[in-house]
Design an enzyme around this catalytic site. Structure first.
Site, PDB file in Angstrom:
ATOM      1  CG  HIS A 321      -0.215  -0.021   2.537  1.00 38.27           C
ATOM      2  ND1 HIS A 321       0.387   1.087   3.089  1.00 38.27           N
ATOM      3  CD2 HIS A 321      -0.021  -1.028   3.433  1.00 38.27           C
ATOM      4  CE1 HIS A 321       0.908   0.785   4.254  1.00 38.27           C
ATOM      5  NE2 HIS A 321       0.692  -0.504   4.491  1.00 38.27           N
ATOM      6  CB  CYS A 339       2.222  -3.452   5.115  1.00 38.27           C
ATOM      7  SG  CYS A 339       0.692  -4.056   5.866  1.00 38.27           S
TER       8      CYS A 339
END
Length: 395
Positions: A321, A339
């Site tokens: 992201h 992440c």
């Protein structure tokens, strides 16, 4: 053996009497003339609460079976039901049902037989199947009509654990055009506890492959008399061959389409205390804007924020992201909570090109390999080992 087609219509076709040989109608409780064939149906007319795994048999004496129709006439719960198929023996005197019944369903059985002289008998019965006290539910993916990436497995997820895996697996069929080798394998997600069975090819899907999956599960006992309520099916297509390789030792990502490199992008992965998984992950879904809360992944109150251009990679919470708050570290060091972070522009560019089923291969992290049940991690097993996870391994 000769396979009889079972039609949903109650009316018989192709069963008119031969010239000069009038039909004999043998209704429930009646008898035909001595010269006419006799028909026996194993489930009595008017029976109720018939077990779903009942082995329905139809037999003819003094003649042969011309047609056997077993069709649902209605369902108390309003669900659509399927007809019951079966097979004839070589002598055409015995027909045996080839599948389980649907629950809470009224069935009509209509049969026609003929004697050697051409005299015919037609009979019918009706019975109702039981309503199970316990049920299971299955969800099949990908969605019907969906276009997915070359790493997307077929997934069949269950609300409750399956103890009779053979009973389920033998009712599953995968058809591909062109023909693609593959196998079913049973998995449990270590984070959600959900059990599923996946079908994946030996290697990544060829682009353009059309896949049809049929799960004839209505009335199947998954174990402990916990029944599945319906048949389900899906047809989907394999799209562009898109593979993204993330090297966290070099802090960069490389996207290829159909073997051609499109772009190399700087990234930042998980820091020393929360490293990103190594291994092959598959894009499960994506969201242009999503709220991420650290409490949902066991990290206390470390963060609670809205994140842009997020591609979902694992059920344990791994996403790729936009991470503008980490801009000074992207391409230089790994400092996230697990992440893979990109600049906002790069994240938007990758998001626009990603579809469910695309492959993401991560290397260079200090973290462990991703579990095969964590998201769509099927590809982390070599194909020979994957096949061993089938309840019915090939001999």
């Amino acid at each position: 053996m000769l396979i009889v087609r079972i039609l949903c219509a109650v009316a018989l076709t192709g069963c008119s009497a031969a010239p000069g040989a009038p039909d004999q109608h043998q209704g429930a409780g009646s008898t035909a003339s001595a010269a006419a064939p006799q028909i026996t149906i194993s489930v009595p007319d008017g029976a109720t609460a018939v077990p779903l795994d009942t082995a329905l048999r139809v037999t003819a004496t003094k003649g042969t079976l011309l047609s056997v129709h077993v069709a649902p006439s209605g369902a108390a719960d309003g669900r659509s039901r399927v007809a019951v198929s079966g097979t004839l023996n070589a002598a055409r005197q015995t027909w045996t049902a080839g599948r389980t019944f649907s629950p809470t369903t009224l069935y009509t059985v209509q049969v026609t037989a003929a004697s050697p002289a051409g005299q015919r008998t037609t009979t019918h019965t009706r019975f109702t199947t039981l309503t199970p006290s316990r049920a299971n539910r299955a969800l099949l993916g990908p969605l019907d009509g969906q276009v997915v990436g070359v790493g997307m497995p077929v997934t069949l997820r269950f609300d409750h654990p399956v103890t009779d895996r053979v009973a389920v697996e033998k009712r599953l069929t995968v058809t591909t055009t062109p023909n693609v080798e593959g196998s079913w394998g049973w998995i449990r997600d270590p984070h959600t506890g959900q059990e599923r069975i996946d079908w994946r090819p030996a290697t990544y899907w060829p682009t353009g492959t059309k896949v049809t999956v049929t799960a004839a599960l209505s009335g199947v006992d998954t174990g402990g008399e916990r029944y599945l309520p319906r048949d389900i099916s899906t047809t989907f297509t394999i799209g562009t061959a898109r593979i993204t390789r993330v090297d966290l030792s070099m802090h960069q990502l490389t996207l290829t389409e159909n073997g051609r490199i499109l772009r190399t992008i700087p990234v930042s992965g998980g820091g020393p205390n929360t490293p990103t998984h190594n291994g092959t992950m598959v894009a499960m879904d994506k969201a242009a804007d999503i709220r991420m809360n650290s409490e949902t992944v066991g990290l206390g109150d470390a963060y609670d924020m809205n994140v842009k251009w997020a591609v979902h990679l694992t059920t344990s919470g791994t996403y790729l992201h936009a991470a503008p708050w980490n801009a000074s570290r992207i391409g230089k060091t790994n400092a996230s909570h697990g992440c893979i972070g990109l600049t906002t522009d790069d994240a938007r560019w990758l998001y626009d090109r990603t579809q469910p089923g695309d492959i993401f291969i991560t290397t260079g992290s200090t973290g462990p390999a991703v579990d095969i049940g964590n998201g769509l991690g099927d590809w982390n097993l070599p194909y020979p080992k994957w096949k061993q996870r089938s309840a019915m391994p090939a001999s």
